[in-house]
Design a protein around this motif. Structure first.
Motif, PDB file in Angstrom:
ATOM      1  N   ARG A 146       0.816  -1.221   0.000  1.00 56.32           N
ATOM      2  CA  ARG A 146       0.000   0.000   0.000  1.00 56.32           C
ATOM      3  C   ARG A 146       0.850   1.271   0.000  1.00 56.32           C
ATOM      4  NH1 ARG A 146      -2.883  -2.748   4.246  1.00 56.32           N
ATOM      5  NH2 ARG A 146      -1.987  -1.244   5.669  1.00 56.32           N
ATOM      6  N   GLN A 147       2.163   1.128   0.090  1.00 57.13           N
ATOM      7  CA  GLN A 147       3.045   2.309   0.123  1.00 57.13           C
ATOM      8  C   GLN A 147       3.253   2.839  -1.294  1.00 57.13           C
ATOM      9  OE1 GLN A 147       6.240   3.149   2.412  1.00 57.13           O
ATOM     10  NE2 GLN A 147       5.023   2.787   4.233  1.00 57.13           N
ATOM     11  N   GLY A 148       2.554   3.901  -1.615  1.00 52.94           N
ATOM     12  CA  GLY A 148       2.646   4.445  -2.958  1.00 52.94           C
ATOM     13  C   GLY A 148       4.054   4.816  -3.382  1.00 52.94           C
ATOM     14  N   LEU A 149       4.802   5.463  -2.510  1.00 55.33           N
ATOM     15  CA  LEU A 149       6.135   5.912  -2.896  1.00 55.33           C
ATOM     16  C   LEU A 149       7.072   4.744  -3.183  1.00 55.33           C
ATOM     17  CD1 LEU A 149       7.892   8.461  -3.387  1.00 55.33           C
ATOM     18  CD2 LEU A 149       8.691   8.228  -1.036  1.00 55.33           C
ATOM     19  N   MET A 150       6.926   3.656  -2.452  1.00 56.02           N
ATOM     20  CA  MET A 150       7.786   2.490  -2.709  1.00 56.02           C
ATOM     21  C   MET A 150       7.580   1.996  -4.146  1.00 56.02           C
ATOM     22  SD  MET A 150       9.779   1.886  -0.075  1.00 56.02           S
ATOM     23  CE  MET A 150       9.845   3.680   0.114  1.00 56.02           C
ATOM     24  N   SER A 200      17.264   7.233   1.471  1.00 54.59           N
ATOM     25  CA  SER A 200      16.606   7.488   2.756  1.00 54.59           C
ATOM     26  C   SER A 200      15.236   6.843   2.820  1.00 54.59           C
ATOM     27  CB  SER A 200      16.426   8.994   2.962  1.00 54.59           C
ATOM     28  OG  SER A 200      17.663   9.639   3.004  1.00 54.59           O
ATOM     29  N   ALA A 201      14.492   6.928   1.729  1.00 50.94           N
ATOM     30  CA  ALA A 201      13.122   6.414   1.736  1.00 50.94           C
ATOM     31  C   ALA A 201      13.099   4.911   1.983  1.00 50.94           C
ATOM     32  CB  ALA A 201      12.434   6.762   0.415  1.00 50.94           C
ATOM     33  N   THR A 207       2.418  10.241  -2.062  1.00 53.43           N
ATOM     34  CA  THR A 207       1.607  10.071  -0.852  1.00 53.43           C
ATOM     35  C   THR A 207       1.413   8.606  -0.523  1.00 53.43           C
ATOM     36  OG1 THR A 207      -0.425  10.011  -2.139  1.00 53.43           O
ATOM     37  CG2 THR A 207       0.270  12.158  -1.293  1.00 53.43           C
ATOM     38  N   GLN A 208       0.878   8.423   0.666  1.00 52.71           N
ATOM     39  CA  GLN A 208       0.265   7.162   1.059  1.00 52.71           C
ATOM     40  C   GLN A 208      -1.075   7.042   0.373  1.00 52.71           C
ATOM     41  OE1 GLN A 208       2.850   5.796   2.581  1.00 52.71           O
ATOM     42  NE2 GLN A 208       1.397   4.938   4.066  1.00 52.71           N
ATOM     43  N   GLN A 209      -1.606   5.833   0.405  1.00 53.04           N
ATOM     44  CA  GLN A 209      -2.904   5.603  -0.222  1.00 53.04           C
ATOM     45  C   GLN A 209      -4.027   6.385   0.472  1.00 53.04           C
ATOM     46  OE1 GLN A 209      -1.224   3.706   1.686  1.00 53.04           O
ATOM     47  NE2 GLN A 209      -2.492   2.268   2.873  1.00 53.04           N
ATOM     48  N   HIS A 210      -3.759   6.906   1.657  1.00 52.11           N
ATOM     49  CA  HIS A 210      -4.822   7.652   2.338  1.00 52.11           C
ATOM     50  C   HIS A 210      -4.555   9.139   2.383  1.00 52.11           C
ATOM     51  CE1 HIS A 210      -5.457   3.502   3.585  1.00 52.11           C
ATOM     52  NE2 HIS A 210      -6.719   3.833   3.500  1.00 52.11           N
ATOM     53  N   GLY A 211      -3.607   9.561   1.593  1.00 50.66           N
ATOM     54  CA  GLY A 211      -3.502  10.988   1.376  1.00 50.66           C
ATOM     55  C   GLY A 211      -2.388  11.723   2.084  1.00 50.66           C
ATOM     56  N   TYR A 212      -1.629  11.068   2.966  1.00 48.37           N
ATOM     57  CA  TYR A 212      -0.532  11.787   3.599  1.00 48.37           C
ATOM     58  C   TYR A 212       0.701  11.776   2.706  1.00 48.37           C
ATOM     59  CZ  TYR A 212      -3.385  11.279   7.779  1.00 48.37           C
ATOM     60  OH  TYR A 212      -4.403  11.322   8.680  1.00 48.37           O
ATOM     61  N   ILE A 213       1.472  12.836   2.782  1.00 47.69           N
ATOM     62  CA  ILE A 213       2.728  12.869   2.027  1.00 47.69           C
ATOM     63  C   ILE A 213       3.729  11.944   2.709  1.00 47.69           C
ATOM     64  CG2 ILE A 213       4.668  14.330   1.319  1.00 47.69           C
ATOM     65  CD1 ILE A 213       2.640  16.616   0.973  1.00 47.69           C
ATOM     66  N   HIS A 214       4.397  11.125   1.915  1.00 48.99           N
ATOM     67  CA  HIS A 214       5.324  10.108   2.416  1.00 48.99           C
ATOM     68  C   HIS A 214       6.555  10.755   3.048  1.00 48.99           C
ATOM     69  CE1 HIS A 214       7.865   6.554   2.453  1.00 48.99           C
ATOM     70  NE2 HIS A 214       6.830   5.822   2.072  1.00 48.99           N
ATOM     71  N   ALA A 215       7.001  10.172   4.150  1.00 49.52           N
ATOM     72  CA  ALA A 215       8.189  10.700   4.827  1.00 49.52           C
ATOM     73  C   ALA A 215       9.418  10.691   3.916  1.00 49.52           C
ATOM     74  CB  ALA A 215       8.477   9.896   6.088  1.00 49.52           C
ATOM     75  N   GLY A 216       9.483   9.747   2.998  1.00 52.72           N
ATOM     76  CA  GLY A 216      10.605   9.713   2.068  1.00 52.72           C
ATOM     77  C   GLY A 216      10.629  10.936   1.168  1.00 52.72           C
ATOM     78  N   ALA A 217       9.467  11.394   0.765  1.00 58.12           N
ATOM     79  CA  ALA A 217       9.381  12.597  -0.056  1.00 58.12           C
ATOM     80  C   ALA A 217       9.708  13.837   0.772  1.00 58.12           C
ATOM     81  CB  ALA A 217       7.981  12.704  -0.667  1.00 58.12           C
ATOM     82  N   THR A 218       9.229  13.853   2.002  1.00 55.36           N
ATOM     83  CA  THR A 218       9.548  14.968   2.910  1.00 55.36           C
ATOM     84  C   THR A 218      11.052  15.072   3.110  1.00 55.36           C
ATOM     85  OG1 THR A 218       7.445  14.617   4.058  1.00 55.36           O
ATOM     86  CG2 THR A 218       9.129  15.883   5.233  1.00 55.36           C
TER      87      THR A 218
END
Lengths: 164, 164, 164, 164
Positions: free
Chosen positions: C21-25, C63-64, D51-62
């Protein structure tokens, strides 16, 4: 809030009482010089016991007062039955200091469980000599038998095991 | 390399001479107990001056010996005219320690300019009580006037300004 | 435990479901290649989208996957109704990587509230290219409405606010 | 300096040219929105790919935009033949972000070899969602063959090996 806004008297009293029980702070000669809401200042004068042989203040002494400043900054925002432990911190050492340093702990985020503080250390001339960031944990219920040892920076090691 | 492989005698001598000039290490009662290639161990027995009033070793003392262990681990791999300064470190405090701790600094990467060390601190029972990571800088040329003060953990603050 | 000991099947399933479910991965092309007790491996092949124009893998991509590897390592030791968030991490970048990297997250300490992981990233030749340390928080009770977004590395930002 | 003081035009041009070569920044959809002396802002709008599938920006992108913001803040203070690499950084994730984030890198100390930056990430409402600190190294001489890949955050891994 202004930089020197004081914390309420009962908060100041609680923080000072904890600081006075910190053996290492006394051993180093550190003084708690300001307690504001979400903020604490600890100062240290150079003495042979906290310096290098050539007059610089030892990084270990710098770290110790920075860690405690952050811990007490966090504690000012807690209810009076809560205690604080250092989970971890990171410190960059930016410049040597010879005579006097002042560590300022400032709360960036105070959560129900975790608090994050910024740590700044200045020399006598107001130059930033160290800068860091610290994570602390609030202990929601501390049993009387365990409580007295759980002051900031003291058994910070307990953070995770306390959580565990 | 084996965990207890010793560094060459001239390296051990150089590291010990630097450690003995560290005022805070003596003040805390810390002992340098092993010097290997890319590795240093510093031990600390609990005494009232390094503990909380309830017997735990203070995080400031833990940090100080961990920082110095990493600095000396780095120094073992340097040529004899080079010195080392702590740039920054991060330490997680995992569990309280009551009687005795041993900090082990281990070089992860030794570069021409920068060295990165792992920091592990164990209690008397061999339990990991703190873990961290440290960045150090090698000073390629240190003038005689400045050199003596530039021992690890001592004026670590000089790292960036030395670079600057 | 051996380096490649697998986690129980239900743990592997739970971790894989979260990773998928991790979109960025997926966006980065990362693959979850090993799930052991207290350990997770994530691999990333170099593609133009994760590299610099001259072929090195971007530190942001490194990092991700390191952050997610630590998060999933922690998750393997949790009961199945608990979730994990990154509180903070620190990463040293040691060497550039061109073709392939593998991030290994390993639990150093798993507490009731907090978990601390070591993060190691290796290149195709087995060289350590990044090393770090990470603090995570376990959420003891997550409401169904909030839970799905609280996967590791995803809304890690929630760590402190979740605690608060 | 004022928060929005611009850097000299030639500095802005140099920083923008480097940013435009950062593959991952384009892949994430990040925009470089301010270049001041010792300061850089990078913004990121939420998209499914970050983002995650529920709308938060991924920590890796941050982390990726925070790291690059710090790298470019450092670069603004360098002579035009110098390049910058990330040595390490530490980031605390304070709160989830859903729509938009802005990373601000600010130089705390710019030395001849090392630079230390503060990293702040805000959400659309101006709330601090992540905070960190970063160490960077300036490469005094970069050969033409190596130079193009040495942009901030890109092969930050080269920091130590470049030094070594």
């Amino acid at each position: 809030m202004s930089d020197r806004e004081p914390a309420p008297p009962e908060v100041q009293q609680r923080v000072r009482a904890s600081f006075e029980r910190q053996g290492l702070m006394a051993h180093l000669g550190a003084r708690l010089t300001h307690i504001g809401p979400g903020r604490a200042h600890i100062e240290l004068d150079s003495r042979p016991e906290v310096t290098q042989q050539h007059g610089y203040i030892h990084a270990g002494a710098t770290s110790a007062i920075a860690d405690s400043a952050g811990g007490y900054a966090a504690l000012t925002l807690f209810p009076d039955d809560a205690d604080v432990l250092t989970v971890e911190y990171k410190l960059n050492l930016l410049a040597p200091a010879r005579e006097h340093i002042e560590a300022v702990g400032t709360v960036l985020k105070s959560g129900r469980t975790l608090t994050v503080c910024r740590l700044d250390v200045f020399d006598a001339g107001g130059r930033l000599v160290a800068a860091g960031q610290q994570t602390l944990i609030r202990l929601p219920t501390v049993s009387p038998a365990v409580s007295p040892g759980l002051s900031p920076g003291g058994d910070a090691g307990g953070a995770v095991s306390a959580g565990g």
